[in-house]
Design an enzyme around this catalytic site. Structure first.
Site, PDB file in Angstrom:
ATOM      1  N   ASP A 193       5.410  -7.616 -53.840  1.00 18.17           N
ATOM      2  CA  ASP A 193       5.572  -7.168 -52.466  1.00 18.17           C
ATOM      3  C   ASP A 193       4.278  -6.507 -52.033  1.00 18.17           C
ATOM      4  OD1 ASP A 193       5.545  -4.632 -53.602  1.00 18.17           O
ATOM      5  OD2 ASP A 193       7.627  -4.161 -53.102  1.00 18.17           O
ATOM      6  N   ARG A 233      15.684   0.934 -45.548  1.00 17.67           N
ATOM      7  CA  ARG A 233      14.331   1.481 -45.669  1.00 17.67           C
ATOM      8  C   ARG A 233      13.517   1.071 -44.439  1.00 17.67           C
ATOM      9  NH1 ARG A 233      10.210   0.645 -50.763  1.00 17.67           N
ATOM     10  NH2 ARG A 233      10.515  -1.573 -50.291  1.00 17.67           N
TER      11      ARG A 233
END
Length: 545
Positions: A455, A171
């Site tokens: 996150d 990613r």
């Protein structure tokens, strides 16, 4: 001698020298990045400007809707995405995490079907992390990666070949993030192009030779035009390196409210390179708050922990995602439950495991082909759940969800979310926001806080809710109005409780969170000012509390 026929302006490198960075930033790799930058820098900027225009329209009362100009794509039943690529047929459990050395080994030894090798929300984009992520991935593919902890425990890869391990899906950063250490004629290169380009340049042929391919997760897309840009990047990248077209495969995270209205169009734009869609739940909630933050009580959500996947607008989003994917022969991948194991507290651990099991069970029966976990201890639970639904089948793409009808009103049914705003919820957002940013500033983008894996996306929810509640004049369950003055007082109290340690970044974290959550203006991403703050301080390797 150049690998490419035409020259472009050189990519210049700045910042501290990182050990082994010359293995990553070879002249040929930098020239390749320069080609990508030169070809797409203008379109990227135009699309970022289009984002702002669209946000302004939504802020002024224009709800997102299915696009009239792309109705033909949605209504045409004949098209499909490319067949599933090697290593992507069975994705029933995917483990996620940054490309740190220990995480790389643990993820590839976890028993999951795939590893989301993250250079985005769970990774601070420090220069150290950017370079070492590339080194760790290449070292893993060459089977020369190992790690010994301070306690003397050794880590090394299992198996004999790449196909013995989870499929790697990288990613890269989103379109909005730039890499300030790499510039062309003074203009920073897109962070996403840097992450994608370096990995692809060094490893695409190696992956193909080992029976897999260069696979990616694409974050933060807000429209099908942004997917078209990525598709054109893929076409050029494959052309420049002589890789067959269609070798790259990408899974798009549907984590913005506008992308939810363009899911089939996104699949269509990437159809020769598409591997499916993912329900990026936490960023999706953040996007809802961000886009509707000025629209009054209709779009105000309760305490963060009360916004679950069973909330009506979240159910509509996930069910419509599965329908869109399976209708087009693509994989539908579920999101990540934030709960993580607590090996020191049996009761808390049992509660967390039960929540993870329930979450994965709902996804499996809704038709998802797989889902995410954030910790190796959760792989077994998720695998058991999906094994029970899939059996010997690698996926359930044949589960078409024809019972689901695309419904824009359902996607925007925010006000049906049950629950209240509480002082406890405000305090939780303040604590999580500051503690996460502090961790991020030290180079650690995945932080375990109160038995949840936080996150950048979950930190964005925390600060955005604070901003929205203040500006909407929201009231708590006991009738108090959420004001800047009251939240400032609560912030001081929560900040005083935080345990300090040598080398911490709490003062900067407090400053950044205050700017992003309590300021009059609303930065579109808290990582933008945080990135600038991080670069102002001396670069240092990640530390742990």
């Amino acid at each position: 001698m150049s690998l490419f026929a035409e020259t472009t302006p050189a990519v210049t490198v700045s910042g501290p020298t990182i050990d082994r960075q010359d293995e990553v930033l070879t002249p040929e790799a930098l020239e390749f990045l320069g080609k990508l930058h030169h070809a797409f820098v203008g379109r990227r900027q135009e699309l970022l400007q289009a984002r702002q225009i669209r946000r302004n329209q939504i802020s002024n009362g224009a709800d997102p809707q299915f696009l009239a100009e792309t109705a033909g794509v949605r209504e045409d039943p004949s098209w499909r995405v490319a067949p599933l690529a090697p290593g992507l047929e069975d994705r029933r459990v995917e483990i996620t995490g940054p490309c740190e050395k220990k995480m790389t080994i643990n993820a590839l030894n976890s028993g999951a079907k795939c590893w989301l090798a993250d250079m985005e929300d769970s990774s601070t984009p420090s220069w150290h992390n950017v370079i070492n992520a590339q080194l760790n991935l290449t070292d893993a593919l060459l089977r020369r990666i190992d790690f010994t902890s301070e306690q003397g425990k050794s880590y090394a890869l299992n198996g004999d070949k790449l196909t013995d391990l989870p499929t790697i899906i990288v990613r890269p950063r989103g379109w909005h993030l730039a890499e300030r250490h790499l510039r062309v004629e003074g203009v920073p290169v897109s962070g996403g192009l840097v992450d994608f380009g370096l990995y692809f340049f060094h490893n695409a042929q190696r992956l193909i030779d080992q029976g897999r391919g260069p696979y990616f997760y694409l974050p933060k897309l807000e429209s099908h035009l942004e997917a078209r840009l990525w598709n054109d990047v893929f076409v050029l990248a494959q052309e420049l390196l002589g890789i067959p077209q269609g070798t790259i495969r990408a899974t798009v995270l549907i984590e913005t409210i506008t992308a939810a209205f363009e899911m089939e169009e996104i699949l269509y734009e990437l159809r020769d390179h598409s591997a499916g869609l993912n329900a990026g739940r936490w960023d999706y909630i953040f996007s809802v708050i961000k886009n509707f933050r000025n629209r009054g009580s209709r779009f105000v959500l309760p305490d963060r922990h009360l916004v679950t996947m069973t909330s009506p607008f979240m159910r509509a989003y996930t069910e419509q995602l599965v329908r869109a994917c399976h209708r087009r022969g693509a994989s539908a991948i579920g999101g990540m439950a934030a709960n993580i194991p607590n090996r020191r507290d049996e009761e808390a651990n049992a509660t967390a495991m039960a929540k993870v099991r329930a979450d994965k069970t709902r996804e499996a029966y809704d038709g998802f082909d797989g889902s995410w976990v954030a910790h190796p201890d959760l792989v077994g639970i998720a695998m058991e759940v999906f094994d029970g639904v899939l059996g010997d089948k690698p996926n359930q793409i044949d589960h078409l969800r024809e019972d689901v009808v695309p419904d824009g009103k359902a996607l925007l049914d925010i006000e049906s979310t049950s629950g209240f705003i509480t002082e406890k919820g405000i305090r939780a957002n303040l604590e999580v926001g500051v503690r996460y940013i502090e961790s991020w500033l030290r180079g650690n983008g995945a932080a375990a806080i109160n038995n949840l894996m936080e996150d950048a996306a979950t930190a964005e929810i925390s600060r955005s809710q604070i901003w929205q509640w203040i500006h909407a004049g929201s009231k708590t369950d006991d009738g108090r109005t959420v004001t800047r003055e009251w939240v400032t007082q609560l912030m001081a109290e929560e900040f005083a409780k935080m345990e300090r340690f040598e080398g911490d970044r709490f003062d900067e974290a407090h400053e950044i969170f205050t700017e992003c959550a309590l300021g009059e203006d609303y930065p579109t991403f808290l990582t933008l000012p945080a990135y600038a703050q991080y670069l102002c301080a001396p670069q240092r390797e990640p530390a742990t509390a």
